[in-house]
Design a protein around this motif. Sequence first.
Motif, mmCIF file in Angstrom:
data_model
loop_
_atom_site.group_PDB
_atom_site.id
_atom_site.type_symbol
_atom_site.label_atom_id
_atom_site.label_comp_id
_atom_site.label_asym_id
_atom_site.label_seq_id
_atom_site.Cartn_x
_atom_site.Cartn_y
_atom_site.Cartn_z
ATOM 1 N N ARG A 30 5.501 -0.459 -19.813
ATOM 2 C CA ARG A 30 6.684 -0.905 -19.086
ATOM 3 C C ARG A 30 7.417 0.302 -18.513
ATOM 4 O O ARG A 30 7.466 1.366 -19.140
ATOM 5 C CB ARG A 30 7.631 -1.698 -20.001
ATOM 6 C CG ARG A 30 7.030 -2.990 -20.563
ATOM 7 C CD ARG A 30 8.058 -3.730 -21.410
ATOM 8 N NE ARG A 30 7.540 -5.005 -21.909
ATOM 9 C CZ ARG A 30 6.904 -5.140 -23.058
ATOM 10 N NH1 ARG A 30 6.718 -4.081 -23.834
ATOM 11 N NH2 ARG A 30 6.474 -6.330 -23.443
ATOM 12 N N GLU A 31 8.019 0.113 -17.377
ATOM 13 C CA GLU A 31 8.782 1.196 -16.758
ATOM 14 C C GLU A 31 10.034 1.490 -17.568
ATOM 15 O O GLU A 31 10.738 0.578 -18.003
ATOM 16 C CB GLU A 31 9.160 0.823 -15.329
ATOM 17 C CG GLU A 31 9.796 1.969 -14.552
ATOM 18 C CD GLU A 31 10.023 1.628 -13.097
ATOM 19 O OE1 GLU A 31 10.424 2.520 -12.333
ATOM 20 O OE2 GLU A 31 9.802 0.453 -12.726
ATOM 21 N N LEU A 66 -0.218 -3.460 -17.366
ATOM 22 C CA LEU A 66 0.707 -2.518 -16.740
ATOM 23 C C LEU A 66 1.806 -3.342 -16.067
ATOM 24 O O LEU A 66 1.666 -3.768 -14.918
ATOM 25 C CB LEU A 66 -0.028 -1.635 -15.725
ATOM 26 C CG LEU A 66 -1.218 -0.839 -16.272
ATOM 27 C CD1 LEU A 66 -1.893 -0.048 -15.158
ATOM 28 C CD2 LEU A 66 -0.790 0.097 -17.405
ATOM 29 N N ASN A 67 2.880 -3.576 -16.781
ATOM 30 C CA ASN A 67 3.929 -4.497 -16.326
ATOM 31 C C ASN A 67 4.928 -3.802 -15.412
ATOM 32 O O ASN A 67 6.130 -3.734 -15.684
ATOM 33 C CB ASN A 67 4.654 -5.117 -17.531
ATOM 34 C CG ASN A 67 3.777 -6.076 -18.294
ATOM 35 O OD1 ASN A 67 2.637 -6.328 -17.914
ATOM 36 N ND2 ASN A 67 4.301 -6.641 -19.373
ATOM 37 N N VAL A 68 4.413 -3.278 -14.310
ATOM 38 C CA VAL A 68 5.254 -2.634 -13.296
ATOM 39 C C VAL A 68 4.737 -3.088 -11.934
ATOM 40 O O VAL A 68 3.535 -3.002 -11.655
ATOM 41 C CB VAL A 68 5.214 -1.098 -13.404
ATOM 42 C CG1 VAL A 68 6.143 -0.471 -12.369
ATOM 43 C CG2 VAL A 68 5.598 -0.644 -14.807
ATOM 44 N N ASP A 69 5.613 -3.596 -11.085
ATOM 45 C CA ASP A 69 5.207 -4.121 -9.778
ATOM 46 C C ASP A 69 4.513 -3.055 -8.935
ATOM 47 O O ASP A 69 3.533 -3.348 -8.231
ATOM 48 C CB ASP A 69 6.423 -4.672 -9.039
ATOM 49 C CG ASP A 69 6.997 -5.912 -9.719
ATOM 50 O OD1 ASP A 69 6.246 -6.562 -10.482
ATOM 51 O OD2 ASP A 69 8.201 -6.210 -9.509
ATOM 52 N N GLU A 70 5.012 -1.840 -8.979
ATOM 53 C CA GLU A 70 4.419 -0.768 -8.183
ATOM 54 C C GLU A 70 2.965 -0.518 -8.594
ATOM 55 O O GLU A 70 2.091 -0.303 -7.741
ATOM 56 C CB GLU A 70 5.246 0.514 -8.355
ATOM 57 C CG GLU A 70 4.689 1.711 -7.609
ATOM 58 C CD GLU A 70 5.476 2.980 -7.891
ATOM 59 O OE1 GLU A 70 5.001 4.064 -7.518
ATOM 60 O OE2 GLU A 70 6.573 2.872 -8.488
ATOM 61 N N LEU A 71 2.688 -0.557 -9.892
ATOM 62 C CA LEU A 71 1.322 -0.349 -10.372
ATOM 63 C C LEU A 71 0.424 -1.531 -10.020
ATOM 64 O O LEU A 71 -0.753 -1.349 -9.686
ATOM 65 C CB LEU A 71 1.342 -0.127 -11.885
ATOM 66 C CG LEU A 71 2.176 1.049 -12.395
ATOM 67 C CD1 LEU A 71 2.116 1.127 -13.916
ATOM 68 C CD2 LEU A 71 1.703 2.354 -11.778
ATOM 69 N N GLN A 72 0.954 -2.731 -10.092
ATOM 70 C CA GLN A 72 0.152 -3.908 -9.750
ATOM 71 C C GLN A 72 -0.219 -3.914 -8.263
ATOM 72 O O GLN A 72 -1.293 -4.390 -7.892
ATOM 73 C CB GLN A 72 0.913 -5.175 -10.123
ATOM 74 C CG GLN A 72 1.041 -5.405 -11.625
ATOM 75 C CD GLN A 72 -0.314 -5.526 -12.319
ATOM 76 O OE1 GLN A 72 -1.247 -6.139 -11.799
ATOM 77 N NE2 GLN A 72 -0.419 -4.938 -13.507
ATOM 78 N N MET A 80 2.263 6.540 -13.110
ATOM 79 C CA MET A 80 2.736 6.381 -14.481
ATOM 80 C C MET A 80 3.321 7.686 -15.009
ATOM 81 O O MET A 80 4.312 7.683 -15.750
ATOM 82 C CB MET A 80 1.586 5.898 -15.374
ATOM 83 C CG MET A 80 1.107 4.489 -15.033
ATOM 84 S SD MET A 80 -0.450 4.047 -15.840
ATOM 85 C CE MET A 80 0.053 4.045 -17.562
ATOM 86 N N MET A 104 6.797 8.012 -13.838
ATOM 87 C CA MET A 104 7.701 7.142 -14.593
ATOM 88 C C MET A 104 7.983 7.723 -15.981
ATOM 89 O O MET A 104 9.117 7.645 -16.470
ATOM 90 C CB MET A 104 7.083 5.744 -14.718
ATOM 91 C CG MET A 104 6.885 5.027 -13.402
ATOM 92 S SD MET A 104 6.062 3.435 -13.612
ATOM 93 C CE MET A 104 5.766 2.984 -11.898
#
Length: 402
Positions: A271-272, A288-294, A326, A329
Amino acid sequence: MSDFQYLAVHTEAGSRHMSMYDKVLMLKPEKEAFFHQELPLYIPPPIFSRLDTPVDYFYRPDTQHREGYNNPTISGENLIGLSRARRPHNAIFVNFEDEEVPMQPLEAAVQTWRRVCTNPLDRKMEEELGKLFNIRPIWSRNAVKANISVHPDKLKILLPFMAYYMITGPWRSLWIRYGYDPRKNPDAKIYQVLDFRIRCGMKYGYASFELPVKAKRSTYNYSLPITVTKTPNQLVTIHDLKQGLGPSGMASAQKSTPNKYKLKDSVYIFREGALPPYRQMFYQLCDLNVDELQKIIHRNDGAEDFCTERDGWCLPKTSDDLRNAMSLMIRQAIRSKRPALFSGPAKAEGGKEQLTYESGEEEEEEEEEEEEEEEEEEEEEEDFKPSEGSENEMETEMLDYV
């Protein structure tokens, strides 16, 4: 015992001993003449003892054979190997190059689990794990342990009953449901593994000892497992697992807590703003619960032409792009929790304070959780303490089955 295991000594004529320590040891950069000086031949032993205390060694005499005896020819039947016997957990290992995947478990794995599964709790765990693999065909062991509460020794037997283990490729170190081949299904892209390691160094603004994430194993606090310091293993037999006993020999039913063996979800979810619990983590892309990574992961949705061993169904260099994002972050999270590290000379006193932040949750919440855990520990002593294990999670897991 002496301070040195082996001394550089030469015996001259007349039984006079001469030390070669000053002539052999290099204390500064030397010229070529130093390496061409005339010295007696000195060959140190190839290996030293791992024991640091004197012990008695009882030598046995050579075996005496009758006249006419010939040594047997070396073959697999009479050759004694240096490694231990294979652990009988009956897991199936699959390489990325293998053409087919197993459709069902080995018969030995089925029999072993049926022999252990004798109480309602075991059958409930089997149903829960089956539901997990129905929801998602590929899981890491840490993700399983964060979703269901199961004794580690029973999980070693239950996983080979439910899934096979991928050794190489983009799904390495993961457990895959029998009959499911991720190499033929582009939807399996989101289940690929990402080996992420927190970057540290002066160019990142903090050294390894200043990193607010603890290491699984410290090279400074490590001792060889010699016979004097080695701790005996606590064996758990099939009978113990049937009766629900832990390594301590006490019935787990007496202290049955619903989440006794359950891990925090931070061991497999990124998580970010949150710091990983360890410096090396194995994440699945869907965790990977981050919109940018998805967005990076789904750049080629609908255009997955072929699956490669390095990138799977993703675009080339996707793993590198994810690690870079990541790492940025993580750097921002460390800056928010430890701003003194990025303030130049104005660091903490000595600049060597070692922190043991295990997650990115708020400090107040963690303090409250720690106080609650301490109160529970005072009421009853826990039987199970998860091992720190090896820093290489994949290697540790494989050693459980080979």
